[in-house]
Design an enzyme around this catalytic site. Structure first.
Site, short mmCIF file in Angstrom:
data_model
loop_
_atom_site.label_atom_id
_atom_site.label_comp_id
_atom_site.label_asym_id
_atom_site.label_seq_id
_atom_site.Cartn_x
_atom_site.Cartn_y
_atom_site.Cartn_z
N LEU A 200 4.86 4.16 1.73
CA LEU A 200 3.55 3.59 1.41
C LEU A 200 3.66 2.35 0.55
O LEU A 200 2.78 1.49 0.56
CB LEU A 200 2.69 4.64 0.69
CG LEU A 200 2.32 5.89 1.50
CD1 LEU A 200 1.59 6.88 0.61
CD2 LEU A 200 1.46 5.53 2.70
N GLY A 201 4.72 2.25 -0.24
CA GLY A 201 4.86 1.09 -1.11
C GLY A 201 5.98 1.31 -2.12
O GLY A 201 6.62 2.36 -2.15
N SER A 202 6.22 0.29 -2.93
CA SER A 202 7.24 0.39 -3.97
C SER A 202 6.90 -0.58 -5.08
O SER A 202 6.18 -1.56 -4.87
CB SER A 202 8.64 0.10 -3.41
OG SER A 202 8.67 -1.21 -2.88
N GLY A 203 7.41 -0.30 -6.27
CA GLY A 203 7.15 -1.15 -7.43
C GLY A 203 8.17 -0.92 -8.50
O GLY A 203 9.22 -0.32 -8.26
N ALA A 204 7.85 -1.39 -9.70
CA ALA A 204 8.80 -1.28 -10.82
C ALA A 204 9.12 0.16 -11.14
O ALA A 204 10.20 0.48 -11.62
CB ALA A 204 8.21 -1.97 -12.05
N GLY B 297 9.16 2.77 -8.93
CA GLY B 297 9.78 3.56 -7.88
C GLY B 297 9.11 3.40 -6.53
O GLY B 297 8.17 2.63 -6.35
N VAL C 162 7.14 4.91 -3.08
CA VAL C 162 6.11 5.89 -2.76
C VAL C 162 6.12 6.14 -1.26
O VAL C 162 6.10 5.20 -0.46
CB VAL C 162 4.71 5.41 -3.19
CG1 VAL C 162 3.67 6.48 -2.88
CG2 VAL C 162 4.68 5.07 -4.67
N LYS D 55 5.99 9.88 -5.29
CA LYS D 55 6.67 8.77 -5.95
C LYS D 55 8.03 9.26 -6.42
O LYS D 55 8.15 10.30 -7.06
CB LYS D 55 5.84 8.28 -7.14
CG LYS D 55 6.47 7.09 -7.88
CD LYS D 55 5.65 6.69 -9.09
CE LYS D 55 4.35 6.03 -8.69
NZ LYS D 55 4.55 4.66 -8.18
N ASP E 200 -0.44 0.02 -18.34
CA ASP E 200 -0.03 -0.73 -17.15
C ASP E 200 -1.17 -0.81 -16.13
O ASP E 200 -0.95 -0.69 -14.93
CB ASP E 200 1.21 -0.08 -16.52
CG ASP E 200 1.86 -0.99 -15.49
OD1 ASP E 200 1.82 -2.23 -15.66
OD2 ASP E 200 2.41 -0.47 -14.50
#
Length: 474
Positions: free
Chosen positions: A169-173, A175, A177, A192, A292
């Site tokens: 589904l996505g990723s970021g700082a 981790g 998902v 996540k 955040d």
């Protein structure tokens, strides 16, 4: 004031629907021709079924893909078979080649997977080596074999036994998902995965490497119940990673919504923003500062303009160091409060940092841009934020009401002691809107009943009455 802004919007390209249509057309032939699973018979004379279609049925009816007759079963078992006993479906998710396979029990007398009854109208995820029985656990007829590799095998046992992993589904700082499906019931969730950081920093164990600290946070986060806060199902701590299973919001991130729309109409932004403020107010009352807040961490329930909105990632702020949390999705501290930047994330600050972030978020929703300019050669981004160097260019804000602009200014006040508080945000004239409250009340009433906020955090008239007892804005 500098009128140049970073624009969140993307260039006009072909419609997303047409992109997905084209992708699905390209994949259709491949999907049809590929054998994605097999039903291997346990009892003869059942025959092997090579699975290439998306739906298969088994039952007494001649219309079934597998028609069961007296040739396959003894009369006593055939007599308790339904015309359509069960259906197996392959369902694609996320507009990709990723798919889940589930069995739906349509029988009167039961279908069993691994000797557990599914139950009429219920669904269960099918994975390789699952055994299918009819009417009774002892009447085993097929073993399902998947030809596609499953990522579930990489999960810790307590998650592997409960969930099947689907698309990213996505990723970021913090981790990656992925979408996961509960094996019993096929309910969708987001999982996540936060990889742990090795070693010791400044003589102290990193929070993600401290099982006791993680479990203390889990207890707090699982106890939170508010209709505008993402519900946490469970957290599993392993030596290499922390796995967090959360409720899934199918409308995606507010960030993507702003990009796709260019900007949000003020009345639509107000509905989403009010819900986010309710969530942050609740978190603050529970002693939790998010730290955040940004459009990527605000998730929407549907693609509708009027939709339920929920705040996510509020628990990770205590498990990831402050300097990491300063980085947004694009690598800039665009939504971080001045007082955090002034101390490089190491100083003390209050929950007023969340109010500043809310101001930047509202600015982005209404204008489709962010208030600070990364490309400014005369002043760094950090200096712009620390000094509150932003403006409201007429090209972006000429149709925005003065009340909305006033609220942004009050939230984006550099001095946290002079900055409006979260309770005062709720009392601001821009949100003193009966139609807004009624709309949000309807949205929340349709949400998950388990996410019930305490009475003093509810919306609507009662909430307004509670707030009226407190000092009003000066």
């Amino acid at each position: 004031m500098n009128d140049e802004h970073i624009v969140l919007t993307l260039p006009d390209t072909q419609n997303l629907d047409s992109v997905y249509l084209t992708q699905s057309q390209e994949l259709t032939q491949e999907k049809i021709m590929t054998v994605w699973g097999r039903l291997c018979p346990i009892k003869l004379p059942f025959k092997t079924m090579e699975m290439i279609k998306d739906v298969y049925t088994l039952g007494r009816s001649e219309s079934c893909d597998i028609c069961v007759t007296s040739n396959e079963l003894k009369p006593k078992w055939l007599s308790v078979m339904s015309k359509i006993h069960f259906k197996i479906t392959r369902e694609f998710v996320c507009n990709t080649n990723d798919a889940i396979v589930y069995l739906e029990d349509l029988s009167q007398n039961g279908t069993f997977v691994n000797k557990k009854k599914v139950g009429r109208g219920n669904k269960v995820i099918l994975e390789s080596n699952d055994v299918i029985s009819l009417a009774q656990p002892i009447v085993t007829v097929y073993i399902f074999m998947s030809t596609t590799a499953s990522e579930s095998k990489n999960l810790p046992p307590e998650l592997k036994n409960k969930y099947a992993v689907s698309c990213k589904l996505g990723s970021g700082a913090c981790g990656e998902v992925k979408m996961v499906f509960n094996k019993i019931g096929c309910q969708k969730f987001a999982m996540k995965t936060v990889m742990k950081i090795g070693g010791i920093t400044n003589g102290q164990k990193h929070p993600l490497n401290d099982p006791e600290k993680i479990m203390n946070e889990v207890k707090i986060l699982k106890a939170l119940k508010h209709p505008c806060v993402i519900r946490m199902e469970e957290i599993v701590d392993t030596p290499k990673a922390v796995y967090i299973v959360l409720e899934l919001m199918e409308g995606g991130e507010l960030f993507e919504r702003i990009k796709s729309r260019g900007r949000l109409l003020e009345k639509h932004a107000k509905v989403i923003f009010y819900q986010v403020v309710l969530a942050v107010s609740y978190l603050h009352d529970c002693g939790i500062t998010h730290r955040d807040l940004k459009p990527e961490n605000i998730l929407l329930a549907s693609n509708s303009d009027i939709t339920l909105a929920k705040v996510s990632d509020f628990g990770l702020s205590k498990l990831v160091d402050a300097q990491t949390m300063m980085k947004t999705f694009c690598g800039t501290p665009m939504y971080v409060a001045p007082e955090i930047l002034s101390t490089i994330g190491r100083g003390s600050y209050t929950n007023q940092v969340d109010v500043w972030s809310l101001g930047v978020i509202l600015y982005a929703c209404l204008s489709g841009s962010v208030p600070f300019n990364c490309q400014d050669k005369n002043m760094s981004l950090q200096d712009q934020i620390r000094s509150g160097y932003y403006s409201f260019p007429s090209s972006k804000f000429e149709r925005i009401t003065s009340k909305a602009i006033d609220l942004i200014k009050r939230m984006m006040t550099v001095n946290p002691k002079k900055r409006i508080t979260i309770k005062q945000v709720l009392l601001h004239p821009w949100l003193q809107d009966r139609e807004l409250r009624e709309t949000v009340d309807i949205l929340l009433s349709k949400g998950n009943d388990e996410n019930v906020a305490p009475k003093n955090i509810s919306t609507g008239i009662q909430y307004e009455q509670n707030l009226m007892k407190r000092p009003r804005l000066g």
